[in-house]
Design a protein around this motif. Sequence first.
Motif, short mmCIF file in Angstrom:
data_model
loop_
_atom_site.label_atom_id
_atom_site.label_comp_id
_atom_site.label_asym_id
_atom_site.label_seq_id
_atom_site.Cartn_x
_atom_site.Cartn_y
_atom_site.Cartn_z
N ASP A 298 -17.91 15.15 42.77
CA ASP A 298 -16.80 14.74 43.61
C ASP A 298 -16.72 15.62 44.85
O ASP A 298 -17.15 16.79 44.83
N GLN A 299 -16.16 15.08 45.92
CA GLN A 299 -16.05 15.85 47.16
C GLN A 299 -15.15 17.06 46.99
O GLN A 299 -15.26 18.03 47.75
N SER A 300 -14.28 17.01 45.96
CA SER A 300 -13.39 18.16 45.75
C SER A 300 -14.14 19.40 45.30
O SER A 300 -13.61 20.51 45.34
N LEU A 301 -15.40 19.22 44.86
CA LEU A 301 -16.20 20.36 44.40
C LEU A 301 -17.01 20.99 45.53
O LEU A 301 -17.82 21.89 45.28
N LYS A 302 -16.84 20.50 46.71
CA LYS A 302 -17.60 21.06 47.84
C LYS A 302 -17.23 22.53 48.03
O LYS A 302 -16.07 22.91 48.03
N GLN A 304 -18.13 24.80 45.85
CA GLN A 304 -18.24 25.45 44.54
C GLN A 304 -19.72 25.70 44.21
O GLN A 304 -20.62 25.10 44.81
N ASN A 327 -18.43 27.07 38.55
CA ASN A 327 -17.39 26.10 38.24
C ASN A 327 -17.80 25.25 37.02
O ASN A 327 -18.90 24.71 36.98
N THR A 329 -16.67 22.31 35.88
CA THR A 329 -16.85 20.87 36.13
C THR A 329 -18.18 20.60 36.81
O THR A 329 -18.92 19.68 36.43
#
Length: 365
Positions: A298-302, A304, A327, A329
């Motif tokens: 997901d883009q939210s993991l950019k 990480q 991370n 996830t």
Amino acid sequence: MKKSNYSKSVVISVSIHALFIMLLLWGADFSFDHKQSVGNTIQATMVDPAMLNQQAQQIRQQRQAAKDAEQARQDRLEQQTAVLEKQRKAEAERIRQLKEDKLTAEKATREAEKQRQLQQQQVAEAKAKADAQAKVEAKAKADAKAKAEAQAKVDAQVKADAKAKADAQAKVAAQAKVDAQAKAAAQAKVDAQAKAAAKAKVDAQAKAAAKAKADAQAKVDAQVKAAAKAKADAKAKADAKAKADAQAKQDAALNDMFSGLEAENVQRGGAKGKHIADEVTRYGTIYKQMIQQNLLVDQSLKGQQCKLTLRLSANGLVLNVSQLAGNDTLCRAAKSAVLQVSEFPMPDNPDVVKQLRVINLTVSP
């Protein structure tokens, strides 16, 4: 029987009617006056019509009562006659059934007797047949016994002749065996002497060759030991350099998604070491592409990071994927991508395969 009863009823009825008529006449006044009549004087007896009517009514009632009684008696007689007729028919049927049962029993008895006689006849015939068969079998058995005894005598004679011939052949064979053993013993003695002389000569030659070989082996061992020491020193130097280069490469590529893919203990000394390093890099690029095709993040993991260690079999099968840091996830997604590949291609060079067995992977979307 019914006609006779009817006749009696008619007679009784007629008798009763006659009796009633007599009683009626007896009650009437039939007295005459014998006085001398004078002139035309007529004397008559007066009869009461009511009394006459009453008497006629009584006669009619008595006749009706007699008729009813006669009818009742006839009905009783008919009922009794019907009962007696029914009993007679039942008795006749019982007698007929008894006769029929008796005839059936007699027929069954005759049939049983006939079957018994037939069975006796069959038993007698079977016994006669069995006796005849027994006589035939006894005769055949006697003939077979006589034939067997004759054959046994012939076989005994043949066996005796064969035994005599075999004994003679055995004596000849035994003598030939004794002669052969004596000849073999003499030859063995000669062969043993020749073999002993040859062995002594071979032992002397082998002893000299062994001494020369031991001297040459000692010289070779010294040279090999020196070469091994030099190779070990060179390998230790090359390992240290390769480790430093790998660490520098990993630090420089942290911004790439798979910048941390590297092989441990890459040899970089000499032309062989360079070839191994180039192959490891080439296969590392292939592995990156294969993993990247299955990686979904997901883009939210950019921004990480996840550090994994891959352990592969000699033919490229994924044996284990473990998380070193990063991370959770992102690491789960990276592990899933690796496991979906399940098998990575391996080169033919065993030295390169050895370097690819354990791989450190850094994922940074």
